[in-house]
Design an enzyme around this catalytic site. Structure first.
Site, PDB file in Angstrom:
ATOM      1  N   PHE A  14       0.817  -1.223   0.000  1.00  0.00           N
ATOM      2  CA  PHE A  14       0.000   0.000   0.000  1.00  0.00           C
ATOM      3  C   PHE A  14       0.849   1.271   0.000  1.00  0.00           C
ATOM      4  O   PHE A  14       0.781   2.091  -0.923  1.00  0.00           O
ATOM      5  CB  PHE A  14      -0.934  -0.043   1.207  1.00  0.00           C
ATOM      6  N   ILE A  15       1.698   1.450   1.013  1.00  0.00           N
ATOM      7  CA  ILE A  15       2.464   2.695   1.120  1.00  0.00           C
ATOM      8  C   ILE A  15       3.588   2.727   0.096  1.00  0.00           C
ATOM      9  O   ILE A  15       3.827   3.754  -0.552  1.00  0.00           O
ATOM     10  CB  ILE A  15       3.016   2.880   2.549  1.00  0.00           C
ATOM     11  N   ASP A  62      12.141 -13.087  -1.533  1.00  0.00           N
ATOM     12  CA  ASP A  62      11.890 -13.186  -0.103  1.00  0.00           C
ATOM     13  C   ASP A  62      13.129 -12.640   0.598  1.00  0.00           C
ATOM     14  O   ASP A  62      14.219 -13.212   0.488  1.00  0.00           O
ATOM     15  CB  ASP A  62      11.652 -14.645   0.279  1.00  0.00           C
ATOM     16  N   GLU A  87       5.420  -7.815   7.034  1.00  0.00           N
ATOM     17  CA  GLU A  87       4.111  -8.361   7.386  1.00  0.00           C
ATOM     18  C   GLU A  87       3.521  -7.388   8.401  1.00  0.00           C
ATOM     19  O   GLU A  87       4.181  -7.027   9.371  1.00  0.00           O
ATOM     20  CB  GLU A  87       4.254  -9.746   8.000  1.00  0.00           C
ATOM     21  N   THR A 140       6.594   1.974  12.561  1.00  0.00           N
ATOM     22  CA  THR A 140       5.208   2.217  12.974  1.00  0.00           C
ATOM     23  C   THR A 140       5.145   2.755  14.394  1.00  0.00           C
ATOM     24  O   THR A 140       6.028   2.458  15.221  1.00  0.00           O
ATOM     25  CB  THR A 140       4.392   0.909  12.892  1.00  0.00           C
ATOM     26  N   ASP A 141       4.098   3.507  14.694  1.00  0.00           N
ATOM     27  CA  ASP A 141       3.906   4.006  16.057  1.00  0.00           C
ATOM     28  C   ASP A 141       3.616   2.886  17.045  1.00  0.00           C
ATOM     29  O   ASP A 141       3.748   3.052  18.264  1.00  0.00           O
ATOM     30  CB  ASP A 141       2.784   5.054  16.112  1.00  0.00           C
ATOM     31  N   GLU A 142       3.263   1.691  16.539  1.00  0.00           N
ATOM     32  CA  GLU A 142       2.937   0.586  17.434  1.00  0.00           C
ATOM     33  C   GLU A 142       4.141   0.083  18.229  1.00  0.00           C
ATOM     34  O   GLU A 142       3.970  -0.613  19.228  1.00  0.00           O
ATOM     35  CB  GLU A 142       2.293  -0.558  16.648  1.00  0.00           C
ATOM     36  N   TYR A 165       3.501  -8.402  15.996  1.00  0.00           N
ATOM     37  CA  TYR A 165       3.810  -7.491  14.889  1.00  0.00           C
ATOM     38  C   TYR A 165       4.668  -6.330  15.362  1.00  0.00           C
ATOM     39  O   TYR A 165       5.749  -6.058  14.812  1.00  0.00           O
ATOM     40  CB  TYR A 165       2.526  -6.961  14.246  1.00  0.00           C
ATOM     41  N   LYS A 169       8.658  -5.227  14.504  1.00  0.00           N
ATOM     42  CA  LYS A 169       9.063  -3.928  13.964  1.00  0.00           C
ATOM     43  C   LYS A 169      10.019  -3.213  14.920  1.00  0.00           C
ATOM     44  O   LYS A 169      10.979  -2.558  14.480  1.00  0.00           O
ATOM     45  CB  LYS A 169       7.830  -3.066  13.702  1.00  0.00           C
ATOM     46  N   ASP A 296     -12.692  -8.072  21.902  1.00  0.00           N
ATOM     47  CA  ASP A 296     -11.501  -7.272  21.665  1.00  0.00           C
ATOM     48  C   ASP A 296     -10.316  -8.146  21.289  1.00  0.00           C
ATOM     49  O   ASP A 296     -10.224  -9.309  21.678  1.00  0.00           O
ATOM     50  CB  ASP A 296     -11.158  -6.453  22.922  1.00  0.00           C
TER      51      ASP A 296
END
Length: 345
Positions: A14-15, A62, A87, A140-142, A165, A169, A296
């Site tokens: 996407f990005i 890969d 991923e 990512t902010d995660e 995930y 990262k 959740d």
């Protein structure tokens, strides 16, 4: 852009695809080499027409396969790497965490090693023909975990990942940072808030809301829907990436946000309101009636928010897209896609 050959990993994602589409016309003298595993998240139609450009090359690979990565570095001799490849679906990371280790951590290490061997003669000694080389890790902010009701993440926030995930990262970020400090590899890192826009994979939140609404299915929202996210339009993110890649000093980290905090429930209501206006249900009932709260997600972070103070001050970047108009453009895109799908059935 002074780079002669740029590796863009995950360029069919996407990005990455948005970045290539935005900037190949601006840098026609650069050779763009897309490295992509071409999994379910890749979509070659995102670069329709662009792959016809003789300066744009697609290599299926890969990144977890070290020898293949090294061969591509030897063959193309890139002086720039922007690593979008990852991923990224949190639910998938909960189900298959080791896949995220391979792709997000081992893949990044293999890229770092290949860049180190190509660009450096020894630690902190970069070859003359690679003085403009940059290795840019898209994060990512995660990686920072969860915020309470106040405050924002910044470049100095401690890492506290809460999902496989985000842990993968975070680990990749640490490896990138270590290669700068240990070997002098010219690296950059940025952590962004939640991206949105056209051409995003259907598994992500905004496309899921739109798709399930138009299919008259329950619209799934985790928990009570009060989790807060900061949303960043993908073109704004790509502009920030370009600015950082061209102007930031090696070793720097930047956080990139859209300054658009909204709860998941309110986001869903905004989208269903737009759908009511643009593609109303035949029975005249509001789409919000389809909202369905589900159990959740394990380890679901409560709130993310990003400070853009450093990138605004140092690189004169700020988001330019209005959230409401960008969201409307995004909704219209997915409505058109749904109509095309329905016509092809």
């Amino acid at each position: 852009m002074e780079n002669k050959t740029l590796f863009v990993t995950g360029g069919l994602g996407f990005i990455g695809a948005h970045f290539i589409a935005q900037f190949t016309p601006q840098y026609p003298d650069t050779k763009w080499v897309i490295l992509d595993k071409m999994t379910y998240a890749a979509d070659i139609t995102r670069l329709e027409g662009i792959l016809d450009n003789e300066n744009v090359i697609l290599e299926k690979i890969d990144l977890a396969e070290k020898e293949k990565v090294q061969r591509l570095f030897s063959h193309y001799a890139p002086d720039g790497v922007i690593n979008f490849a990852a991923e990224s679906h949190v639910d998938n990371s909960i189900a298959t965490p080791l896949l995220f280790l391979e792709s997000n951590v081992r893949g990044t290490i293999n890229l770092l090693e290949a860049a180190r061997e190509l660009w450096l003669t020894a630690a902190h000694q970069i070859k003359a023909n690679y003085k403009h080389a940059r290795f840019y890790q898209i994060s990512t902010d995660e990686v920072f975990g969860s915020l309470g009701k106040t405050g924002k993440f910044s470049e100095t926030s401690p890492y506290a990942p809460n999902s496989p995930y985000s842990a993968s990262k975070a680990a990749a970020d640490h490896w990138v940072r270590s290669y700068h400090h240990t070997y002098g590899l010219p690296t950059l890192i940025s952590q962004c808030s939640k991206n949105f826009g056209p051409l995003q994979h259907q598994e992500k939140l905004i496309p899921t809301i739109i798709r399930t609404a138009l299919e008259h299915q329950p619209i799934p929202i985790y928990g009570d829907g009060k989790n807060v996210r900061d949303w960043l339009y993908v073109e704004d993110h790509c502009n920030a990436i370009d600015r950082i890649f061209r102007e930031a000093q090696p070793g720097e980290t930047y956080t990139i946000g859209g300054n658009n905090e909204i709860t998941n429930h309110q986001l869903c209501l905004s989208i269903t309101d737009l759908l009511d206006q643009i593609a109303p249900r035949e029975d005249g009932r509001p789409y919000q009636e389809q909202i369905h709260f589900v159990d959740d997600r394990p380890g679901h972070d409560f709130r993310y928010a990003i400070s853009t103070e450093k990138i605004e001050k140092n690189l004169s970047w700020k988001p330019i897209f209005n959230f409401e108009s960008a969201l409307k453009k995004t909704v219209q895109h997915y409505i058109e896609q749904q109509l095309k799908t329905n016509r092809s059935l």
